[in-house]
Write a protein that holds these residues in place. Structure first.
Motif, mmCIF file in Angstrom:
data_model
loop_
_atom_site.group_PDB
_atom_site.id
_atom_site.type_symbol
_atom_site.label_atom_id
_atom_site.label_comp_id
_atom_site.label_asym_id
_atom_site.label_seq_id
_atom_site.Cartn_x
_atom_site.Cartn_y
_atom_site.Cartn_z
ATOM 1 N N ILE A 107 0.829 -1.199 0.000
ATOM 2 C CA ILE A 107 0.000 0.000 0.000
ATOM 3 C C ILE A 107 0.868 1.256 0.000
ATOM 4 N N THR A 108 0.520 2.225 -0.853
ATOM 5 C CA THR A 108 1.061 3.578 -0.751
ATOM 6 C C THR A 108 -0.120 4.537 -0.715
ATOM 7 N N TYR A 109 0.105 5.710 -0.153
ATOM 8 C CA TYR A 109 -1.011 6.650 -0.070
ATOM 9 C C TYR A 109 -0.512 8.085 0.029
ATOM 10 N N ASP A 110 -1.379 8.971 -0.450
ATOM 11 C CA ASP A 110 -1.184 10.411 -0.343
ATOM 12 C C ASP A 110 -2.395 10.984 0.383
ATOM 13 N N SER A 111 -2.198 12.139 1.022
ATOM 14 C CA SER A 111 -3.288 12.792 1.727
ATOM 15 C C SER A 111 -3.266 14.276 1.423
ATOM 16 N N VAL A 112 -4.445 14.859 1.252
ATOM 17 C CA VAL A 112 -4.562 16.270 0.928
ATOM 18 C C VAL A 112 -5.587 16.908 1.861
ATOM 19 N N ILE A 113 -5.351 18.156 2.241
ATOM 20 C CA ILE A 113 -6.338 18.923 3.003
ATOM 21 C C ILE A 113 -7.409 19.361 2.020
ATOM 22 N N GLU A 114 -8.554 18.733 2.080
ATOM 23 C CA GLU A 114 -9.581 18.968 1.067
ATOM 24 C C GLU A 114 -10.391 20.225 1.334
ATOM 25 N N SER A 115 -10.727 20.487 2.608
ATOM 26 C CA SER A 115 -11.523 21.678 2.891
ATOM 27 C C SER A 115 -11.391 22.090 4.344
ATOM 28 N N VAL A 116 -11.558 23.385 4.571
ATOM 29 C CA VAL A 116 -11.687 23.960 5.912
ATOM 30 C C VAL A 116 -12.971 24.762 5.905
ATOM 31 N N SER A 117 -13.882 24.438 6.789
ATOM 32 C CA SER A 117 -15.197 25.067 6.770
ATOM 33 C C SER A 117 -15.135 26.505 7.274
ATOM 34 N N ALA A 118 -16.231 27.214 7.068
ATOM 35 C CA ALA A 118 -16.430 28.472 7.771
ATOM 36 C C ALA A 118 -16.638 28.180 9.252
ATOM 37 N N LYS A 119 -16.566 29.200 10.082
ATOM 38 C CA LYS A 119 -16.748 28.999 11.519
ATOM 39 C C LYS A 119 -18.145 28.439 11.789
ATOM 40 N N LYS A 120 -18.193 27.398 12.639
ATOM 41 C CA LYS A 120 -19.448 26.747 12.977
ATOM 42 C C LYS A 120 -19.628 26.757 14.495
ATOM 43 N N THR A 121 -20.878 26.848 14.915
ATOM 44 C CA THR A 121 -21.215 26.776 16.331
ATOM 45 C C THR A 121 -21.902 25.452 16.604
ATOM 46 N N THR A 122 -21.344 24.678 17.519
ATOM 47 C CA THR A 122 -21.895 23.372 17.875
ATOM 48 C C THR A 122 -22.158 23.335 19.381
ATOM 49 N N LYS A 123 -22.741 22.230 19.848
ATOM 50 C CA LYS A 123 -22.979 22.079 21.283
ATOM 51 C C LYS A 123 -21.684 21.966 22.062
ATOM 52 N N LEU A 124 -20.603 21.536 21.390
ATOM 53 C CA LEU A 124 -19.306 21.449 22.059
ATOM 54 C C LEU A 124 -18.640 22.808 22.179
ATOM 55 N N GLY A 125 -18.853 23.647 21.179
ATOM 56 C CA GLY A 125 -18.212 24.940 21.130
ATOM 57 C C GLY A 125 -18.126 25.420 19.696
ATOM 58 N N THR A 126 -17.481 26.548 19.487
ATOM 59 C CA THR A 126 -17.338 27.139 18.159
ATOM 60 C C THR A 126 -15.995 26.735 17.566
ATOM 61 N N GLY A 127 -16.010 26.399 16.250
ATOM 62 C CA GLY A 127 -14.766 25.985 15.636
ATOM 63 C C GLY A 127 -14.888 25.757 14.153
ATOM 64 N N TYR A 128 -13.953 24.972 13.615
ATOM 65 C CA TYR A 128 -13.850 24.753 12.168
ATOM 66 C C TYR A 128 -13.728 23.260 11.883
ATOM 67 N N PHE A 129 -14.462 22.806 10.873
ATOM 68 C CA PHE A 129 -14.347 21.429 10.411
ATOM 69 C C PHE A 129 -13.228 21.346 9.369
ATOM 70 N N VAL A 130 -12.306 20.418 9.593
ATOM 71 C CA VAL A 130 -11.187 20.212 8.672
ATOM 72 C C VAL A 130 -11.327 18.815 8.070
ATOM 73 N N THR A 131 -11.372 18.751 6.737
ATOM 74 C CA THR A 131 -11.546 17.485 6.037
ATOM 75 C C THR A 131 -10.298 17.159 5.232
ATOM 76 N N THR A 132 -9.769 15.940 5.442
ATOM 77 C CA THR A 132 -8.662 15.464 4.623
ATOM 78 C C THR A 132 -9.132 14.288 3.778
ATOM 79 N N ARG A 133 -8.525 14.135 2.610
ATOM 80 C CA ARG A 133 -8.819 12.994 1.731
ATOM 81 C C ARG A 133 -7.548 12.202 1.506
ATOM 82 N N MET A 134 -7.622 10.910 1.773
ATOM 83 C CA MET A 134 -6.493 10.018 1.568
ATOM 84 C C MET A 134 -6.781 9.147 0.354
ATOM 85 N N ASP A 135 -5.831 9.074 -0.573
ATOM 86 C CA ASP A 135 -5.935 8.203 -1.737
ATOM 87 C C ASP A 135 -5.003 7.020 -1.529
#
Length: 321
Positions: A107-135
């Motif tokens: 197995i070999t793989y690469d990973s990329v930062i696919e998206s960073v969301s706008a600021k979101k408010t959740t029950k845990l607190g306020t922050g940003y969702f960061v999504t990575t994609r691994m191929d």
């Protein structure tokens, strides 16, 4: 603007040409299948393939970690830390399977930062969702993709938390119990618990019962299901007694059991009705529902009357001695 600085990281590499620490191999496949209770014959024998859901397992680095190929992901998380978004929780993952993996595949793989969301408010607190994609690849062939999403957030201060509703069952002086993680796969189970009904999934294709709730049947692969209501009878299949670490919402020591229901499936819950040190494998128990506050109802397991009396007698004898 802070969000503009975050967006710069979208499309940047988080890992480049990393190599799985082990090739796809039969022992790991066997251990996985035993842990999951998956007896699909496709995963054994001379023409075996790996279960598709093992996709991420072949990329995991273990305790020793990987040599990093790029610092972009660390820089992004550091930027969020410096801005006060110091807590992290994994929220979900998505996988796509494009090619079966077989023992011996490297197995070999690469990973990329696919998206960073706008600021979101959740029950845990306020922050940003960061999504990575691994191929994930075998040679030049793309075997699958794995998207992983986390929330980097600033936890709510105690003063900012919403006031709790009226407490029940003498819980007013305790912090509230942790909430179960409810998703689209198990929402109906927890709705049943709220109505004091313990529902078990049943595959409509082969009739196999399953717990925990899953989107598909491990026995035949069918996606269609209905439910049956548990009788409430069970026995302790295994158990642990929790002494440490202490949690404010609990009173250690207490027993947590893996309960085998009369219907054949197993689930985890507190064992009450006998002293914690009298819980034993094979102890007969019966389902009860306990309301911990205005919103939280949980299934618990109480020793049946004869077993409870025996445990109490033994405890009294021990104290007398």
């Amino acid at each position: 603007m802070f969000e503009t600085r975050l967006k710069v990281y979208e499309g940047q590499r988080a890992a480049v040409s990393r190599v799985g620490k082990d090739p796809v191999n039969a022992p790991m496949i066997r251990h996985w299948c035993e842990a999951m209770g998956d007896t699909n014959p496709a995963y054994s024998g001379p023409d075996a393939i790996a279960p598709p859901t093992m996709l991420q397992a072949w990329t995991m680095s273990g305790l020793s970690g990987h040599t990093r190929g790029t610092h972009a992901y660390d820089e992004l998380l550091g930027l969020l830390d410096d801005a006060g978004y110091t807590s992290v929780v994994a929220t979900d993952c998505e996988q796509e399977y494009l090619r079966p993996l077989r023992p011996g595949d490297e197995i070999t793989y690469d990973s990329v930062i696919e998206s960073v969301s706008a600021k979101k408010t959740t029950k845990l607190g306020t922050g940003y969702f960061v999504t990575t994609r691994m191929d994930i690849r075998v040679g030049p062939d793309l075997a699958g993709t794995h998207r992983f999403r986390i929330l980097k957030y600033a936890p709510l201060r105690r003063a900012d938390r919403p006031a709790a509703g009226p407490a029940r069952r003498d819980q007013s002086q305790k912090p509230s119990r942790p909430r179960p993680v409810i998703n689209r796969d198990n929402a109906e189970f927890w709705e049943g618990v709220q109505r004091h009904r313990l529902l078990i999934q049943r595959c409509t294709g082969c009739g196999t019962l399953r717990h925990p709730w899953l989107p598909g049947c491990n026995a035949c692969g069918g996606l269609d299901w209905d439910t049956v209501e548990a009788s409430g009878e069970g026995t302790v299949y295994s158990y642990v007694v929790m002494h440490h670490p202490p949690f404010p919402a609990f009173d250690p020591p207490y027993a947590v059991g893996l309960i085998e229901l009369a219907e054949g499936v197993r689930m985890i819950g507190n064992v009450l009705g006998v002293p914690y040190d009298k819980v034993r494998i094979g102890l007969p128990v019966r389902l009860e529902f306990r309301e911990y506050d205005e919103e939280l109802v949980l299934p618990i397991w109480c020793a049946q009357e004869g077993a409870a009396q025996e445990g109490a007698a033994q405890e009294g004898l021990y104290e007398h001695r």
